[in-house]
Scaffold this active site. Structure first.
Site, PDB file in Angstrom:
ATOM      1  N   ARG A  74      10.987 -18.776  14.861  1.00  0.00           N
ATOM      2  CA  ARG A  74      10.175 -17.556  14.878  1.00  0.00           C
ATOM      3  C   ARG A  74       8.691 -17.875  15.039  1.00  0.00           C
ATOM      4  NH1 ARG A  74      10.726 -12.486  10.725  1.00  0.00           N
ATOM      5  NH2 ARG A  74      12.768 -12.328  11.740  1.00  0.00           N
TER       6      ARG A  74
ATOM      7  N   ARG B 233      21.919 -16.838   8.728  1.00  0.00           N
ATOM      8  CA  ARG B 233      21.946 -15.426   8.325  1.00  0.00           C
ATOM      9  C   ARG B 233      22.793 -14.612   9.292  1.00  0.00           C
ATOM     10  NH1 ARG B 233      15.731 -14.576   6.027  1.00  0.00           N
ATOM     11  NH2 ARG B 233      15.814 -16.465   4.744  1.00  0.00           N
TER      12      ARG B 233
ATOM     13  N   GLU C 187       6.290 -10.276  10.660  1.00  0.00           N
ATOM     14  CA  GLU C 187       6.471 -11.148   9.508  1.00  0.00           C
ATOM     15  C   GLU C 187       6.915 -12.560   9.895  1.00  0.00           C
ATOM     16  OE1 GLU C 187       8.990  -9.527   6.484  1.00  0.00           O
ATOM     17  OE2 GLU C 187       9.130 -11.440   5.432  1.00  0.00           O
TER      18      GLU C 187
ATOM     19  N   SER D 277       6.981 -15.101   3.672  1.00  0.00           N
ATOM     20  CA  SER D 277       7.182 -14.190   2.559  1.00  0.00           C
ATOM     21  C   SER D 277       7.027 -14.972   1.261  1.00  0.00           C
ATOM     22  CB  SER D 277       8.584 -13.593   2.678  1.00  0.00           C
ATOM     23  OG  SER D 277       8.942 -12.973   1.478  1.00  0.00           O
TER      24      SER D 277
ATOM     25  N   ARG E 113      14.873 -12.860  15.828  1.00  0.00           N
ATOM     26  CA  ARG E 113      15.913 -12.682  14.800  1.00  0.00           C
ATOM     27  C   ARG E 113      17.175 -13.398  15.253  1.00  0.00           C
ATOM     28  NH1 ARG E 113      16.061  -8.898  10.783  1.00  0.00           N
ATOM     29  NH2 ARG E 113      14.364  -7.727  11.735  1.00  0.00           N
TER      30      ARG E 113
END
Length: 424
Positions: A388, A258, A347, A350, A273
């Site tokens: 993460r 990403r 988070e 998801s 991130r």
RNA sequence: GGAGGAGUGGCCGAGUGGUCUAAGGCAGCGGUUUUGAAAACCGCCGUAUCGCAAGGUACCGGGAGUUCGAAUCUCUCCUCCUCCGCCA
């Protein structure tokens, strides 16, 4: 993408979805283009019918009649050649707009603008109270020698890292634990391609709106995926599935890429991130029935929760509001793990239902009992995303001396290591 | 990377410029016959789109072109196969 017939019949519903999802699209403009397009099709089809008619007459006609027929046929072709580019242009405009039509949020999705409008459903597990000041994951990782920060940032740029030593083993351990649990629950493990064509990203709904988030490989006209969901869904692009094969349940493991465009300056430190990570993702294809999909959705959510329970990480579950769910999602739950270093939940998972949004775009169908074709529903949920997940894992299980006592379930995957200890 | 070959409906497969609806077979569905089944026979049997309908249009791997007319000819891309080279 929605059925254009549905959009024609329910323009207000669709426009409301656009607004509630904070998208930009004028449904009435779309319908105007649709109308113009349909009228164009009608007139072009009439001309083509005449063209075909003349082409059939030519070989039957006498020598004397033939020149007149050919002349008319040429004239018809000229007219068609004038109309066709306009039609192509119109169709392209229509297609572009259709790709921006959101799916309709389910009734239980709260209407809202941002994160603050998400609704917390439950907290599971109690964040630990520390008798000392807990370290954040960056300090823990550094102390334990689980990653190399500086090297990668020199040769690979910001938001890069290298897991080293037990850090590397730890990532393999959590992903393998997740895969084993999912296989146990009947999902088929898949290691798919992560370098894909544009159509896979359009088909799964990440393009055109999320184009800036993907790494492109222009020399080959390929892209790196941000999640294996792209590949797992595209696995069945253009397929007509056997209804007996549904539901299809996959768990994919892949590196994810990403660009984090638009997040500059945000979460630049540590493993939260990053540009490249590893994720085990669950993807389901099921019959287009809201009750069935709901059941699958909560099963996927339950799988993720079971993994967090195994890792002994406290978390909370929230349902995302309309402003926070993507173009194609009809319902999304977020699972947020407790991160002592942030003193907050953040988070890590998801879980989404997309209705037939992806199936329409990817042209995935199945044959119903009555022989007709229908689009299946697709769903997906994170099983585990590393590094993460290492943040709550390390932070929640840390000891005062900077060591980390691993949850029991992980020990077999760590070659029996129970405690990670700081370098001497 | 180089050289060659091939892509036709759920499957097999015919079709190299014009009998408008792509032959034939297999599988599938319905029917006749039969105590039942098989066999035989008859019929149906792709997708999308426009239209109230009748019907029209598009699709023979994708795209572009030649032609009054393209599954068929040309260009290009994709995929697969064979051989050579390179390579974990």
């Amino acid at each position: 993408m929605l059925d254009i017939a549905f959009i024609r019949q329910n323009p207000d519903l669709v426009q409301a979805a656009v607004t509630n999802k904070r998208q930009e699209l004028s449904v009435s403009d779309l319908l105007a283009v649709d109308k113009e397009r349909r009228e164009g099709i009608a007139s072009i089809d009439a001309k083509r019918a005449r063209k075909n008619q003349l082409a059939a007459l030519v070989p039957k006609a006498s020598k004397e009649e033939r020149p007149a027929l050919i002349e008319e046929a040429k004239a018809v072709r000229t007219e068609l050649e004038a109309l066709e580019p306009k039609m192509t242009e119109l169709q392209k405009r229509f297609d572009d707009m259709m790709l921006r039509v959101p799916s309709l949020p389910r009734p239980e999705v709260p209407i809202g603008k941002g994160e603050e409008d998400n609704v917390e459903l439950r907290k599971v597990g109690t964040p630990r109270t520390f008798s000392f000041t807990p370290k954040d994951h960056v300090d823990l990782v550094t102390g334990l020698g689980l990653a190399n920060w500086d090297g990668p940032r020199k040769f690979a740029g910001g938001r890069s890292y290298a897991l080293t030593g037990m850090g590397a083993i730890l990532e393999m351990a959590v992903t393998r634990l997740a895969i084993d649990m999912l296989v146990e629950r009947g999902l088929t493990p898949v290691i798919p391609p992560v370098i894909v064509r544009e159509r896979a990203l359009v088909g799964t709904g990440f393009f055109p709106l999320g184009r800036e988030e993907a790494y492109a490989i222009p020399a080959d006209d390929l892209y790196l995926v941000g999640t294996s969901e792209v590949a797992l869904v595209s696995l069945h692009a253009d397929d007509i599935l056997d209804p007996a094969s549904l539901p299809i349940r996959y768990c994919g493991m892949s590196p994810c890429f990403r660009r984090e465009a638009g997040a500059s300056g945000k979460d630049t430190k540590g493993l939260y991130r990053v540009h490249q990570f590893t994720k085990v993702e669950q993807v389901v294809f099921c019959v287009p029935d809201e009750e069935v999909a709901e059941k699958e959705h909560y099963t996927l959510l339950g799988n993720a929760e079971a993994i967090l329970a195994k890792l002994e990480i406290p978390y909370r579950v929230a349902i995302a509001c309309t402003g926070e769910i993507g173009l194609g999602q009809t319902r999304k739950h977020e699972v947020e793990s407790w991160m002592p270093g942030r003193n907050a939940y953040a988070e890590t998972h998801s879980c989404s239902t997309l209705g037939d949004f992806q199936a329409r775009r990817s042209n995935i169908r199945f044959r119903k009992e009555d022989g007709t074709l229908a689009f299946p529903f697709t769903l997906n949920n994170t099983a585990i995303a590393s590094p993460r997940i290492l943040i709550p894992l390390l932070e929640n299980h840390q000891n005062e001396d900077g060591s980390v006592t691993l949850p029991k379930a992980l020990v077999p995957y760590m070659n029996g290591v129970e405690v990670l200890r700081p370098k001497a």
